[in-house]
Design a protein around this motif. Structure first.
Motif, short mmCIF file in Angstrom:
data_model
loop_
_atom_site.label_atom_id
_atom_site.label_comp_id
_atom_site.label_asym_id
_atom_site.label_seq_id
_atom_site.Cartn_x
_atom_site.Cartn_y
_atom_site.Cartn_z
N TYR A 16 -0.92 -45.29 46.48
CA TYR A 16 -1.89 -46.35 46.24
C TYR A 16 -1.83 -46.79 44.78
O TYR A 16 -1.72 -45.95 43.88
CB TYR A 16 -3.31 -45.86 46.53
N THR A 49 -3.28 -35.74 50.22
CA THR A 49 -4.24 -36.63 49.56
C THR A 49 -4.16 -36.48 48.04
O THR A 49 -4.08 -37.47 47.31
CB THR A 49 -5.67 -36.31 50.03
N PRO A 76 -5.95 -45.31 43.66
CA PRO A 76 -6.60 -44.45 44.64
C PRO A 76 -8.07 -44.20 44.36
O PRO A 76 -8.81 -43.72 45.22
CB PRO A 76 -5.80 -43.14 44.56
N ASN A 123 -1.20 -39.47 47.37
CA ASN A 123 -1.92 -40.73 47.26
C ASN A 123 -1.85 -41.39 45.88
O ASN A 123 -1.80 -42.62 45.78
CB ASN A 123 -3.39 -40.54 47.65
N ASN A 144 -8.88 -40.92 50.35
CA ASN A 144 -9.39 -41.41 49.05
C ASN A 144 -10.91 -41.52 49.01
O ASN A 144 -11.53 -41.28 47.97
CB ASN A 144 -8.79 -42.77 48.72
N GLN A 203 -13.02 -39.68 46.18
CA GLN A 203 -13.79 -40.46 45.20
C GLN A 203 -15.24 -40.02 45.18
O GLN A 203 -15.86 -39.94 44.11
CB GLN A 203 -13.73 -41.95 45.56
#
Length: 325
Positions: free
Chosen positions: A106, A98, A109, A102, A75, A79
C-alpha cells in the motif's frame, strides 16, 4: 521532649509516605485487555489470538478478549491500535503478512510497523500449504512443476486476495521454480478453498490452521508446505524448500503494543506473554492448530525479524508488481 516527639512524628510520616503513594497508584491491569485481531473471525490469527488471550488473561489476573477488526488487508485494525490509547489495554495480535508486507503493498497503509509499535512477544510461525483439488493430476510438487512447465496455458491458483501472503507465495514459486501459475484473487481464503474443493480452480495456497481439517478429510491434497522444513502437523508433506532451495514463506504471529505505552506496562506484558507461552496447555493447543511455537525471543530479536521481513517482502512485492492502491 516536645521537639524529640515532633522529629519522631516527621520521621514516621516520611517513612509512611512512599507506601501511601504506592497505594495511590493502582496496580496494572485493573480492567480487561483487548487484543485487536485485524483479520476476520475463523482465520489463523483469530484462532491463535483467542487461545493466547485466554492464557494471557489468566497470567495477568484479568480477562483478555479478541476484537476482530478486518479490512484493507489488516490495515484497519492495525491503524486502530496505532492511533488508540497507549495504556496497554488495547494490543495488536497480528501476522507478518499485515505487518511486513502491507507497508510495501500500500502507498499509505496508515501505520509504521517500526515506529508505531513495540514488540511484546513472538508467538510462533505457521506455514502455508500448497493445496490442490484431489482430482488434480499432480501428486507432489515435482509433478506440479513438470506439468506447469509443459502446459501452454498457465494453471490458475487461488489466494485470499491481491497482495496477500498466499498470493505472493505463488509469485515467489513462479520466480524461483521457473513456472507460470496464474493468480486468481478471492475475498478471503475460505471462498478460495471452497472453489478449489469444488473444482472451479485446481490450486490454492492457504495457512495450515485454516486448511488442516480439509486436508485430513481428504477434501484437499497437500503437495508441500511453504517453509524451509516440514511441519510437525504434516510430517509426511515435504517443504517447498526441499525442492526449491531458498524458498521460505512461513507466516509469523506476534503481539504488539502501541509505541508510547509506558515501560512498566510493556515489561509486565512481555513477562506475562513469556509465562503464557511457557504453559504446556497453551503450547499443546497451539501445536494442535499447526502453530510452531517460537523459541524464547527477545523484543530486540523480534524487531530484527520484522525488519528483515520488511526488506524481503518488499523485494518480492516489487518483483511481482503487486499493488492494492
Amino acid at each position: 521532649m516536645i521537639f524529640r516527639s515532633f522529629v519522631l512524628a516527621l520521621t514516621a510520616a516520611a517513612a509512611m509516605a512512599p507506601s501511601v503513594h504506592a497505594q495511590a497508584q493502582p496496580a496494572w491491569p485493573t480492567r480487561p485487555i483487548t487484543l485487536v485481531v485485524p483479520q476476520a473471525a475463523g482465520g489463523t490469527n483469530d484462532i491463535v489470538g483467542r487461545l493466547v488471550a485466554q492464557k494471557l488473561g489468566e497470567v495477568l489476573g484479568t480477562s483478555a478478549v479478541v476484537d476482530n477488526r478486518p479490512g484493507a488487508g489488516g490495515n484497519i485494525g492495525t491503524q486502530l491500535v496505532a492511533k488508540g490509547p497507549k495504556d496497554g489495554y488495547t494490543l495488536l495480535m497480528t501476522i507478518s503478512s499485515t505487518q511486513a508486507i502491507n507497508p510495501s503493498l500500500y502507498k499509505n497503509p496508515g501505520f509504521d510497523p517500526i515506529k508505531d509499535f513495540k514488540p511484546v512477544a513472538l508467538v510462533g510461525s505457521v506455514p502455508n500449504v500448497l493445496l490442490v483439488n484431489p482430482a488434480f493430476p499432480a501428486k507432489n510438487l515435482s509433478e506440479l512443476i513438470t506439468l506447469a512447465k509443459a502446459k501452454d496455458a498457465a494453471y490458475q491458483y487461488a489466494s485470499a486476495g491481491n497482495g496477500t501472503l498466499n498470493h505472493l507465495l505463488g509469485e515467489m514459486l513462479n520466480s524461483m521454480a521457473g513456472i507460470r501459475l496464474q493468480h486468481v484473487p478471492y475475498k478471503g481464503v475460505a471462498p478460495a478453498m471452497n472453489d478449489v474443493m469444488g473444482g472451479q480452480l485446481p490450486i490454492v495456497f492457504a495457512s495450515l490452521p485454516s486448511a488442516l481439517s480439509q486436508i485430513k478429510a481428504g477434501k484437499l491434497r497437500a503437495l508441500a508446505v511453504s517453509g524451509e522444513k516440514r511441519s510437525p502437523a504434516l510430517p509426511d508433506v515435504p517443504a517447498i524448500g526441499e525442492l526449491v532451495p531458498g524458498y521460505n514463506g512461513t507466516l509469523w504471529i506476534g503481539l504488539f503494543a502501541p509505541a508510547d505505552v509506558s515501560a512498566d506496562v510493556l515489561a509486565k506484558l512481555q513477562d506475562g506473554m513469556r509465562k503464557a507461552l511457557a504453559s504446556p496447555e497453551l503450547r499443546q493447543k497451539l501445536e494442535a492448530q499447526g502453530v510452531e511455537i517460537a523459541p524464547p525471543t527477545s523484543p530486540e530479536q523480534f524487531e530484527k525479524l520484522m525488519q528483515d521481513d520488511l526488506a524481503k517482502w518488499g523485494r518480492i512485492v516489487k518483483t511481482s508488481g503487486a499493488s492494492v492502491d
